[in-house]
Design a protein around this motif. Structure first.
Motif, mmCIF file in Angstrom:
data_model
loop_
_atom_site.group_PDB
_atom_site.id
_atom_site.type_symbol
_atom_site.label_atom_id
_atom_site.label_comp_id
_atom_site.label_asym_id
_atom_site.label_seq_id
_atom_site.Cartn_x
_atom_site.Cartn_y
_atom_site.Cartn_z
ATOM 1 N N ALA A 116 0.827 -1.214 0.000
ATOM 2 C CA ALA A 116 0.000 0.000 0.000
ATOM 3 C C ALA A 116 0.854 1.254 0.000
ATOM 4 O O ALA A 116 0.602 2.199 -0.747
ATOM 5 C CB ALA A 116 -0.930 0.004 1.214
ATOM 6 N N LEU A 117 1.889 1.263 0.824
ATOM 7 C CA LEU A 117 2.745 2.440 0.900
ATOM 8 C C LEU A 117 3.566 2.612 -0.370
ATOM 9 O O LEU A 117 3.725 3.725 -0.863
ATOM 10 C CB LEU A 117 3.654 2.355 2.125
ATOM 11 C CG LEU A 117 2.929 2.450 3.461
ATOM 12 C CD1 LEU A 117 3.870 2.123 4.606
ATOM 13 C CD2 LEU A 117 2.323 3.820 3.656
ATOM 14 N N ALA B 150 -3.159 8.017 6.472
ATOM 15 C CA ALA B 150 -4.524 8.352 6.866
ATOM 16 C C ALA B 150 -5.494 7.197 6.647
ATOM 17 O O ALA B 150 -6.640 7.264 7.088
ATOM 18 C CB ALA B 150 -4.998 9.580 6.099
ATOM 19 N N MET B 151 -5.030 6.140 5.970
ATOM 20 C CA MET B 151 -5.914 4.991 5.756
ATOM 21 C C MET B 151 -6.338 4.417 7.093
ATOM 22 O O MET B 151 -5.586 4.455 8.060
ATOM 23 C CB MET B 151 -5.207 3.908 4.934
ATOM 24 C CG MET B 151 -5.046 4.246 3.489
ATOM 25 S SD MET B 151 -4.118 3.007 2.579
ATOM 26 C CE MET B 151 -4.945 1.501 3.011
ATOM 27 N N ALA C 256 -2.521 12.483 9.921
ATOM 28 C CA ALA C 256 -1.483 11.742 9.197
ATOM 29 C C ALA C 256 -0.499 12.694 8.537
ATOM 30 O O ALA C 256 0.707 12.425 8.504
ATOM 31 C CB ALA C 256 -2.137 10.848 8.148
ATOM 32 N N GLU C 257 -0.993 13.812 8.038
ATOM 33 C CA GLU C 257 -0.113 14.795 7.396
ATOM 34 C C GLU C 257 0.858 15.385 8.415
ATOM 35 O O GLU C 257 2.033 15.587 8.120
ATOM 36 C CB GLU C 257 -0.935 15.904 6.732
ATOM 37 C CG GLU C 257 -1.673 15.465 5.474
ATOM 38 C CD GLU C 257 -2.906 14.595 5.751
ATOM 39 O OE1 GLU C 257 -3.452 14.662 6.873
ATOM 40 O OE2 GLU C 257 -3.295 13.835 4.855
ATOM 41 N N ASP C 258 0.368 15.655 9.637
ATOM 42 C CA ASP C 258 1.238 16.170 10.695
ATOM 43 C C ASP C 258 2.302 15.132 11.074
ATOM 44 O O ASP C 258 3.458 15.479 11.306
ATOM 45 C CB ASP C 258 0.427 16.553 11.934
ATOM 46 C CG ASP C 258 -0.469 17.760 11.695
ATOM 47 O OD1 ASP C 258 -0.198 18.528 10.754
ATOM 48 O OD2 ASP C 258 -1.457 17.910 12.446
ATOM 49 N N VAL C 259 1.881 13.882 11.167
ATOM 50 C CA VAL C 259 2.821 12.813 11.521
ATOM 51 C C VAL C 259 3.906 12.700 10.465
ATOM 52 O O VAL C 259 5.102 12.645 10.779
ATOM 53 C CB VAL C 259 2.075 11.468 11.689
ATOM 54 C CG1 VAL C 259 3.049 10.307 11.758
ATOM 55 C CG2 VAL C 259 1.195 11.509 12.929
ATOM 56 N N LEU C 260 3.511 12.699 9.210
ATOM 57 C CA LEU C 260 4.490 12.582 8.129
ATOM 58 C C LEU C 260 5.439 13.785 8.127
ATOM 59 O O LEU C 260 6.651 13.629 7.955
ATOM 60 C CB LEU C 260 3.783 12.446 6.786
ATOM 61 C CG LEU C 260 4.645 12.025 5.610
ATOM 62 C CD1 LEU C 260 5.383 10.722 5.897
ATOM 63 C CD2 LEU C 260 3.809 11.890 4.356
#
Length: 160
Positions: free
Chosen positions: A9-10, A82-83, A138-142
């Motif tokens: 997936a990634l 974010a999945m 998820a965007e913040d984590v990345l």
């Protein structure tokens, strides 16, 4: 099995990212043949023409066929972190300093096998910076992970 699904997936996200407009928006004979037309069937046909004849690849390497590789590729979708459930598994693995989701994340970010242990430990040490509260996106984590990697001498090479 879960590790393979996550890695697929990634990695699929990376392939999707490069499929946005590799070689520029007008690259390949498919774009030339169907210029000005729109819709899913036309895009699929243009992609088929570009992919089966290899003309887009030739155009990108030779600078012909309307291809220009000077622009950055773009991805308009949301992060795969974010999945449903992926972010939670990554958070769990970062908290533990190891795990399949963390390995899949490192593989998707291009971290070599010899640097994955350092990647895991670095993220583990910065868990509270990566996950400052339970509603982190998820965007913040990345973004946090990339910032931490840029600041790390051994991992900075993977953020270029």
């Amino acid at each position: 099995m879960k590790k393979i699904v996550l890695a697929t997936a990634l990695l699929g996200a990376s392939m999707t990212a490069s499929a946005n407009a590799p070689g520029g928006p007008g690259c390949g004979w498919g774009n030339m043949l169907f210029e000005g037309q729109s819709g899913l069937p036309i895009h699929l046909l243009a992609t088929l023409v570009n992919g089966t004849s290899g003309n887009a690849t030739f155009g990108m390497t030779s600078g012909t066929n309307g291809c220009d590789t000077s622009g950055a590729l773009a991805y308009s979708g949301s992060s795969l972190l974010a999945m449903n459930g992926v972010l939670e598994e990554v958070a769990h693995d970062i908290a533990m300093g190891e795990g399949e989701a963390l390995t899949a994340l490192s593989v998707s970010m291009g971290v070599s096998a010899e640097d994955r242990g350092h990647f895991n430990q670095t993220l583990h040490q910065h868990f509270s910076a990566i996950f400052p509260h339970e509603n982190v996106t998820a965007e913040d984590v990345l973004a946090s992970i990339q910032s931490i990697m840029k600041a790390d001498q051994q991992l900075a090479k993977y953020t270029a």
